[in-house]
Design an enzyme around this catalytic site. Structure first.
Site, PDB file in Angstrom:
ATOM      1  N   LYS A 179       0.716  -1.043   0.038  1.00  0.00           N
ATOM      2  CA  LYS A 179      -0.002   0.072   0.090  1.00  0.00           C
ATOM      3  C   LYS A 179       0.951   1.265  -0.133  1.00  0.00           C
ATOM      4  O   LYS A 179       1.864   1.101   0.166  1.00  0.00           O
ATOM      5  CB  LYS A 179      -0.872  -0.054   1.196  1.00  0.00           C
ATOM      6  CG  LYS A 179      -1.898  -1.339   1.430  1.00  0.00           C
ATOM      7  CD  LYS A 179      -2.908  -1.343   0.230  1.00  0.00           C
ATOM      8  CE  LYS A 179      -3.195  -2.831   0.080  1.00  0.00           C
ATOM      9  NZ  LYS A 179      -4.898  -3.143   0.307  1.00  0.00           N
TER      10      LYS A 179
HETATM   11  C1  PLP Z   1      -5.882  -4.287   0.785  1.00  0.00           C
HETATM   12  C2  PLP Z   1      -7.126  -3.937   0.512  1.00  0.00           C
HETATM   13  C3  PLP Z   1      -8.106  -4.339   1.518  1.00  0.00           C
HETATM   14  C4  PLP Z   1      -7.638  -5.211   2.617  1.00  0.00           C
HETATM   15  O1  PLP Z   1      -6.742  -4.716   3.387  1.00  0.00           O
HETATM   16  P1  PLP Z   1      -5.654  -5.731   4.307  1.00  0.00           P
HETATM   17  O2  PLP Z   1      -4.898  -4.837   5.196  1.00  0.00           O
HETATM   18  O3  PLP Z   1      -4.796  -6.528   3.095  1.00  0.00           O
HETATM   19  O4  PLP Z   1      -6.590  -6.626   4.805  1.00  0.00           O
HETATM   20  C5  PLP Z   1      -9.468  -4.093   1.500  1.00  0.00           C
HETATM   21  N1  PLP Z   1      -9.836  -3.463   0.509  1.00  0.00           N
HETATM   22  C6  PLP Z   1      -9.009  -3.059  -0.470  1.00  0.00           C
HETATM   23  C7  PLP Z   1      -9.579  -2.308  -1.668  1.00  0.00           C
HETATM   24  C8  PLP Z   1      -7.599  -3.097  -0.628  1.00  0.00           C
HETATM   25  O5  PLP Z   1      -6.966  -2.931  -1.650  1.00  0.00           O
END
Ligand code: PLP
Length: 362
Positions: A179
């Site tokens: 991210k």
């Molecule tokens: C990464 C992501 C999630 C989940 O996040 P995690 O920290 O991996 O559980 C949910 N929604 C979207 C759109 C994402 O890109």
């Protein structure tokens, strides 16, 4: 190989984690509190509640808004699976509304078509870091008395006319290593709602405000101080990371003015934070999307398909009986390729990426 994503960890993060490890205070404590205060300040909400993943943030946010069995929640089928799964976690029913081609985000007109007496909430996703149409979505929510939980897991710092996403409804963020900023694993809920914040804090820690006094059913989805101190350092650098992503995206778009290739657009008034830089390979292109992916792989360029199978087409959702078609989502699933533009990508890498693409499509 130029990787599709790479966390940027420097001495600041390493030193902060080392200090925390040496302090002996490892679980949720002062570090989490400081990260929450900094994040709430950044997004511009009254509260931020740290959680151990983006998925858990969505789950806890829905529980905190009292979404439960018998309720319907409208969301996009063109997202990561956890957006829709969080609705199933609380016993509610995901109802999909198709997206718009221009920004890959949920189409407010499609939301309107899906509202029933059971509809309780909308979860827009700010996909790839581009804000969903929050002005229209908030108007719809107000007219129909619906809760809005924003899936901002890809959109740290994205704005509409200067206002941060995650501050319209309750926001959910992820700090997974791919991210825009990371804490290893981690998540955050942002909200202005006193009751939601209060419930979220209880639900993340066994339903207790005071230790061993359990007022409701809760979980253990707390963030550690080890993660939080990393987050504090990453947040300080986020604006710089975002600038790099935006500059890289702009540079690549200038190079990729090619027949059959559509580069990402940014809607008026929006700030796109380019969690992903996603192009479309349309029918006008001389090669298929999958052949372009192969050419990029052979050329040493990491790619991602976000997402090759829309959520309603996933085997698990097919088993649940989702058989409606969402034409735009399905078309996008066949056309998209994400290319590396993260902060570690250099101009020479971008030149290489565009050279590989031009060789394949010209
Ligand atoms: C990464 C992501 C999630 C989940 O996040 P995690 O920290 O991996 O559980 C949910 N929604 C979207 C759109 C994402 O890109």
């Amino acid at each position: 190989m130029i990787p599709i994503a790479k966390p940027l960890i420097e001495d600041d993060e390493i030193d902060a984690v080392t200090r925390t490890l040496k302090s002996g205070s490892l679980a949720q404590g002062d570090g989490v509190k400081r990260f929450e205060d900094a994040f709430a300040g950044f997004i511009g909400t009254k509260y931020a509640i740290a959680i151990n993943s983006g998925t858990a943030a969505l789950h806890v946010a829905l529980l905190s808004h009292r979404i439960s069995e018998g309720d319907e929640v409208i969301t996009t089928p063109f997202s990561f699976i956890s957006t829709a799964n969080s609705i199933l976690f609380v016993g509610a029913k995901p109802v999909f509304a198709d997206i718009r081609e221009e920004d890959f985000n949920i189409d407010p007109n499609c939301i309107l078509e899906k509202i029933t007496k059971k509809t309780k909430a909308i979860i827009p996703v700010h996909l790839y870091g581009h804000p969903a149409d929050m002005k229209t979505i908030m108007e719809i929510a107000e007219d129909h008395n619906l809760t809005v939980v924003e899936d901002a897991c890809q959109a740290h710092g994205a704005k509409i006319k200067g206002r941060m996403v995650g501050s319209y409804g309750s926001g959910c963020f992820s700090f997974y290593p791919t991210k825009n900023m990371t804490t290893g694993e981690g998540g955050m809920i942002t909200t202005d709602d006193d009751l939601v914040a209060d419930r979220a804090r209880m639900i993340r820690s066994h339903g207790a405000k005071i230790r061993y006094q359990h007022e409701m059913l809760g979980y253990n989805v707390r963030m550690t101080d080890i993660s939080a101190v990393m987050g504090i350092e990453q947040l300080k650098k986020l604006d710089g990371f975002t600038k790099r992503r935006q500059d890289n995206a702009g540079y690549l778009s200038d190079k990729l003015k090619l027949k059959g290739i559509l580069t990402p657009k940014v809607r008026d008034g929006c700030e796109h934070v380019f969690h992903q830089y996603t192009i479309r390979v349309t029918g006008d292109c001389v090669i298929t999307r999958d052949n372009l992916v192969s050419a990029l792989t052979e050329g040493g360029v990491g790619t991602g398909i976000h997402y090759s199978v829309p959520i309603h087409k996933q085997p698990f959702y097919q088993d649940l009986g989702y058989n409606e078609e969402y034409a735009v989502s399905e078309l996008m699933a066949d056309q998209v390729i994400s290319l590396p533009i993260h902060p570690s990508v250099e101009e020479s890498d971008l030149d290489h990426i565009s050279k590989v693409i031009k060789k394949a499509v010209l």
